[in-house]
Design a protein around this motif. Structure first.
Motif, PDB file in Angstrom:
ATOM      1  N   TRP A 189       0.978  -1.146  -0.094  1.00 30.78           N
ATOM      2  CA  TRP A 189      -0.018  -0.343  -0.059  1.00 30.78           C
ATOM      3  C   TRP A 189       0.714   1.305  -0.010  1.00 30.78           C
ATOM      4  CZ3 TRP A 189      -4.551  -1.192  -1.445  1.00 30.78           C
ATOM      5  CH2 TRP A 189      -5.278  -2.485  -0.910  1.00 30.78           C
ATOM      6  N   ASP A 190       1.908   1.357   0.655  1.00 32.10           N
ATOM      7  CA  ASP A 190       3.176   2.181   0.424  1.00 32.10           C
ATOM      8  C   ASP A 190       3.254   2.802  -0.821  1.00 32.10           C
ATOM      9  OD1 ASP A 190       2.932   2.331   3.493  1.00 32.10           O
ATOM     10  OD2 ASP A 190       4.685   1.381   3.723  1.00 32.10           O
ATOM     11  N   ASP A 191       3.447   1.956  -1.446  1.00 31.65           N
ATOM     12  CA  ASP A 191       3.714   2.153  -3.333  1.00 31.65           C
ATOM     13  C   ASP A 191       2.642   2.548  -4.007  1.00 31.65           C
ATOM     14  OD1 ASP A 191       6.349   1.180  -2.384  1.00 31.65           O
ATOM     15  OD2 ASP A 191       5.947  -0.697  -3.183  1.00 31.65           O
ATOM     16  N   ILE A 192       1.420   2.848  -3.418  1.00 30.09           N
ATOM     17  CA  ILE A 192       0.379   3.024  -4.282  1.00 30.09           C
ATOM     18  C   ILE A 192       0.405   4.652  -4.072  1.00 30.09           C
ATOM     19  CG2 ILE A 192      -2.194   2.840  -5.001  1.00 30.09           C
ATOM     20  CD1 ILE A 192      -2.055   0.132  -3.853  1.00 30.09           C
ATOM     21  N   GLN A 193       0.342   5.557  -4.927  1.00 33.02           N
ATOM     22  CA  GLN A 193       0.157   7.042  -4.863  1.00 33.02           C
ATOM     23  C   GLN A 193      -1.388   7.323  -4.541  1.00 33.02           C
ATOM     24  OE1 GLN A 193       0.958   9.152  -8.277  1.00 33.02           O
ATOM     25  NE2 GLN A 193       0.727  11.345  -7.648  1.00 33.02           N
ATOM     26  N   GLY A 194      -1.422   8.204  -3.138  1.00 35.16           N
ATOM     27  CA  GLY A 194      -2.902   8.486  -2.803  1.00 35.16           C
ATOM     28  C   GLY A 194      -3.366   7.648  -1.698  1.00 35.16           C
ATOM     29  N   PHE A 195      -2.458   6.826  -1.385  1.00 34.51           N
ATOM     30  CA  PHE A 195      -3.028   5.645  -0.101  1.00 34.51           C
ATOM     31  C   PHE A 195      -2.244   6.300   1.169  1.00 34.51           C
ATOM     32  CE2 PHE A 195      -5.116   3.623  -3.568  1.00 34.51           C
ATOM     33  CZ  PHE A 195      -6.306   2.781  -2.741  1.00 34.51           C
ATOM     34  N   GLU A 196      -1.678   7.284   1.121  1.00 36.41           N
ATOM     35  CA  GLU A 196      -1.023   7.859   2.389  1.00 36.41           C
ATOM     36  C   GLU A 196      -1.984   7.771   3.576  1.00 36.41           C
ATOM     37  OE1 GLU A 196      -0.840   9.366  -0.351  1.00 36.41           O
ATOM     38  OE2 GLU A 196       1.185   8.769  -1.389  1.00 36.41           O
ATOM     39  N   PHE A 197      -3.268   8.045   3.233  1.00 36.06           N
ATOM     40  CA  PHE A 197      -4.337   8.246   4.135  1.00 36.06           C
ATOM     41  C   PHE A 197      -4.367   7.345   5.110  1.00 36.06           C
ATOM     42  CE2 PHE A 197      -6.670   5.919   1.167  1.00 36.06           C
ATOM     43  CZ  PHE A 197      -7.364   5.202   1.803  1.00 36.06           C
ATOM     44  N   ARG A 198      -3.896   5.997   4.884  1.00 41.02           N
ATOM     45  CA  ARG A 198      -4.354   4.702   5.662  1.00 41.02           C
ATOM     46  C   ARG A 198      -3.545   4.649   7.098  1.00 41.02           C
ATOM     47  NH1 ARG A 198      -0.455   0.759   5.553  1.00 41.02           N
ATOM     48  NH2 ARG A 198       1.160   1.021   4.495  1.00 41.02           N
ATOM     49  N   GLN A 199      -2.624   5.522   7.196  1.00 39.95           N
ATOM     50  CA  GLN A 199      -1.835   5.771   8.483  1.00 39.95           C
ATOM     51  C   GLN A 199      -2.589   6.746   9.343  1.00 39.95           C
ATOM     52  OE1 GLN A 199       0.479   3.528   9.367  1.00 39.95           O
ATOM     53  NE2 GLN A 199       1.495   2.626   7.806  1.00 39.95           N
ATOM     54  N   LEU A 200      -3.385   7.675   8.745  1.00 41.24           N
ATOM     55  CA  LEU A 200      -3.988   8.755   9.622  1.00 41.24           C
ATOM     56  C   LEU A 200      -5.371   8.727   9.782  1.00 41.24           C
ATOM     57  CD1 LEU A 200      -1.907  11.514   7.586  1.00 41.24           C
ATOM     58  CD2 LEU A 200      -1.164  10.529   9.849  1.00 41.24           C
ATOM     59  N   LEU A 201      -5.922   8.060   9.049  1.00 42.79           N
ATOM     60  CA  LEU A 201      -7.490   7.911   9.068  1.00 42.79           C
ATOM     61  C   LEU A 201      -7.986   6.838   9.423  1.00 42.79           C
ATOM     62  CD1 LEU A 201      -8.502   9.908   5.921  1.00 42.79           C
ATOM     63  CD2 LEU A 201      -8.213  10.837   7.982  1.00 42.79           C
ATOM     64  N   ASN A 202      -9.388   6.541  10.456  1.00 41.99           N
ATOM     65  CA  ASN A 202      -9.671   5.324  10.819  1.00 41.99           C
ATOM     66  C   ASN A 202     -11.033   5.389  10.109  1.00 41.99           C
ATOM     67  OD1 ASN A 202      -7.629   4.638  12.464  1.00 41.99           O
ATOM     68  ND2 ASN A 202      -8.386   6.201  14.064  1.00 41.99           N
ATOM     69  N   PHE A 203     -11.628   4.207   9.833  1.00 41.93           N
ATOM     70  CA  PHE A 203     -13.113   4.073   9.138  1.00 41.93           C
ATOM     71  C   PHE A 203     -13.891   3.093  10.076  1.00 41.93           C
ATOM     72  CE2 PHE A 203      -9.957   5.067   6.022  1.00 41.93           C
ATOM     73  CZ  PHE A 203     -10.699   6.106   5.359  1.00 41.93           C
ATOM     74  N   GLN A 204     -14.957   3.391  10.382  1.00 41.95           N
ATOM     75  CA  GLN A 204     -16.171   2.646  11.235  1.00 41.95           C
ATOM     76  C   GLN A 204     -16.312   1.189  10.494  1.00 41.95           C
ATOM     77  OE1 GLN A 204     -16.247   3.031  14.308  1.00 41.95           O
ATOM     78  NE2 GLN A 204     -14.855   4.889  14.190  1.00 41.95           N
ATOM     79  N   SER A 205     -16.393   1.358   9.104  1.00 44.88           N
ATOM     80  CA  SER A 205     -16.801   0.070   8.221  1.00 44.88           C
ATOM     81  C   SER A 205     -15.842   0.071   7.179  1.00 44.88           C
ATOM     82  CB  SER A 205     -18.233   0.198   8.070  1.00 44.88           C
ATOM     83  OG  SER A 205     -18.821   1.274   7.294  1.00 44.88           O
ATOM     84  N   PHE A 206     -15.800  -1.243   6.396  1.00 42.02           N
ATOM     85  CA  PHE A 206     -15.303  -1.072   5.013  1.00 42.02           C
ATOM     86  C   PHE A 206     -16.291  -0.058   4.008  1.00 42.02           C
ATOM     87  CE2 PHE A 206     -15.130  -3.436   1.068  1.00 42.02           C
ATOM     88  CZ  PHE A 206     -13.647  -3.237   0.581  1.00 42.02           C
ATOM     89  N   LYS A 207     -17.475  -0.136   4.251  1.00 34.69           N
ATOM     90  CA  LYS A 207     -18.133   0.655   3.389  1.00 34.69           C
ATOM     91  C   LYS A 207     -17.889   2.180   3.590  1.00 34.69           C
ATOM     92  CE  LYS A 207     -22.875   2.190   2.536  1.00 34.69           C
ATOM     93  NZ  LYS A 207     -24.401   2.135   3.218  1.00 34.69           N
ATOM     94  N   ASP A 208     -17.476   2.831   4.604  1.00 35.98           N
ATOM     95  CA  ASP A 208     -16.751   4.142   4.616  1.00 35.98           C
ATOM     96  C   ASP A 208     -15.458   4.186   4.030  1.00 35.98           C
ATOM     97  OD1 ASP A 208     -19.002   4.507   6.271  1.00 35.98           O
ATOM     98  OD2 ASP A 208     -18.018   4.343   8.356  1.00 35.98           O
ATOM     99  N   LEU A 209     -14.722   3.000   4.065  1.00 38.82           N
ATOM    100  CA  LEU A 209     -13.273   3.012   3.249  1.00 38.82           C
ATOM    101  C   LEU A 209     -13.459   3.063   1.879  1.00 38.82           C
ATOM    102  CD1 LEU A 209     -10.405   2.745   3.146  1.00 38.82           C
ATOM    103  CD2 LEU A 209     -10.612   0.403   3.316  1.00 38.82           C
ATOM    104  N   VAL A 210     -14.550   2.482   1.479  1.00 39.70           N
ATOM    105  CA  VAL A 210     -14.814   2.404   0.121  1.00 39.70           C
ATOM    106  C   VAL A 210     -15.319   3.793  -0.605  1.00 39.70           C
ATOM    107  CG1 VAL A 210     -16.259   1.373  -1.929  1.00 39.70           C
ATOM    108  CG2 VAL A 210     -15.246  -0.060  -0.105  1.00 39.70           C
ATOM    109  N   ALA A 211     -16.230   4.349   0.211  1.00 36.67           N
ATOM    110  CA  ALA A 211     -16.674   5.640  -0.177  1.00 36.67           C
ATOM    111  C   ALA A 211     -15.670   6.846  -0.041  1.00 36.67           C
ATOM    112  CB  ALA A 211     -17.910   6.121   0.970  1.00 36.67           C
ATOM    113  N   PHE A 212     -14.723   6.651   0.715  1.00 38.08           N
ATOM    114  CA  PHE A 212     -13.662   7.573   0.853  1.00 38.08           C
ATOM    115  C   PHE A 212     -12.845   7.442  -0.159  1.00 38.08           C
ATOM    116  CE2 PHE A 212      -9.492   8.817   1.814  1.00 38.08           C
ATOM    117  CZ  PHE A 212      -9.434   9.982   2.536  1.00 38.08           C
TER     118      PHE A 212
END
Length: 325
Positions: A189-212
């Motif tokens: 995931w570190d190699d995918i541009q735009g996915f830096e958010f995963r270390q900073l944001l939390n999601f209550q569900s997989f649905k919220d992650l997909v929407a983001f």
């Protein structure tokens, strides 16, 4: 290796090993030894051992574990005055790895509150406040209510400063006690541009992650293909002895996505018996107070094995249970 005047024959053998298997080697004059991954074929082992003129370490893990960390994992192992150069080298490599590793909280039983990196913070992944007397050996599980599977809010706010308490309370917990994990494929995931958010944001569900990802990152197709490739890699490692390096996950996912788009563009639209275009099938949630069970299976005739996956969702589409066998 060329600059160090290694022979061309030795370099070719070593590069063959790097491309197909993993190995460890300790060069220390007469004490040189080598350890091969289980996937290494005997012919390759013999070629390399003959070229180097060194013996192979057998039962590598058993030897070190019984001697240096019989009652814990390699992550908690400590140095020993009787340890060999090989053992000290392993610990140094372990320490370098741990500098960038993060625990993913499951049950919390394997994570030390004060000593491990488990906070969702890039700058301060460990607790920085002073150890509270009486809680020196506390595990993260001590901060979780075992019945409700929720954080013990009052306890956390009593033990930690407000800033740390809020960081802890922002960590999502599973409804079921899951095993704590120290991720091994974070670099994917570190190699995918735009996915830096995963270390900073939390999601209550997989649905919220997909929407983001759909609205902000706008790379949902690649995320889905990477997830599938990670799952496929896990199955390959589990049911066969084939090596599947994590470094190959992203390139393979990108290639699979390109092939998928190309094939979809070249296929004619599907039609029913009357020639009308078929409507796309969408998953729909069950009625209120009901659950929907979706499942899929696969068989591997050449291995004589089969796999089954089950997921159960409620009326809001939230996953309440899952099974993989």
């Amino acid at each position: 290796m060329v600059k160090m005047d290694f022979s061309e024959h030795w370099i070719k053998l070593l590069m063959l090993c790097v491309k197909t298997v993993s190995y460890s080697i300790l060069i220390n004059r007469s004490k040189t030894t080598i350890f091969f991954n289980k996937a290494t074929c005997e012919e390759t082992k013999n070629h390399i051992k003959t070229a180097l003129g060194v013996p192979e370490i057998v039962q590598y893990e058993r030897v070190f574990k019984l001697r240096f960390f019989p009652d814990c994992s390699i992550l908690e192992a400590t140095n020993s005055t009787s340890g060999s150069h090989a053992w000290r080298s392993i610990l140094k490599g372990r320490d370098v790895l741990l500098q960038g590793a993060r625990w993913r909280v499951g049950s919390g039983e394997s994570i030390s509150v004060w000593n491990d990196a488990w906070l969702l913070s890039l700058d301060h992944p460990k607790i920085l406040s002073q150890v509270v007397p009486g809680f020196e050996d506390a595990k993260v599980s001590n901060l979780i209510n075992p019945i409700s599977r929720r954080w013990e809010v009052d306890l956390i706010r009593g033990l930690f400063p407000p800033e740390e308490a809020e960081v802890i309370l922002s960590i999502p917990l599973s409804n079921l006690p899951m095993k704590d994990k120290c991720p091994k494929i974070a670099e994917v995931w570190d190699d995918i541009q735009g996915f830096e958010f995963r270390q900073l944001l939390n999601f209550q569900s997989f649905k919220d992650l997909v929407a983001f990802v759909h609205t902000k990152v706008k790379n949902l197709e690649l995320m889905a293909m990477v997830m599938w490739t990670v799952w496929h890699r896990r199955n390959q490692i589990k049911v066969s002895s084939q090596d599947f390096p994590a470094s190959q996950v992203l390139p393979q996912a990108k290639q699979a996505l390109t092939d998928f788009k190309h094939l979809n563009a070249s296929l004619p639209p599907q039609q029913d018996a009357s020639g009308n275009p078929l409507a796309r099938t969408h998953w729909s949630p069950p009625p209120r107070d009901c659950f929907k069970v979706n499942f899929d299976g696969a068989s591997f005739s050449d291995l004589g094995k089969a796999g089954l996956g089950v997921v159960i969702r409620d009326c809001n589409g939230r996953v309440v249970a899952s099974l993989l066998e």
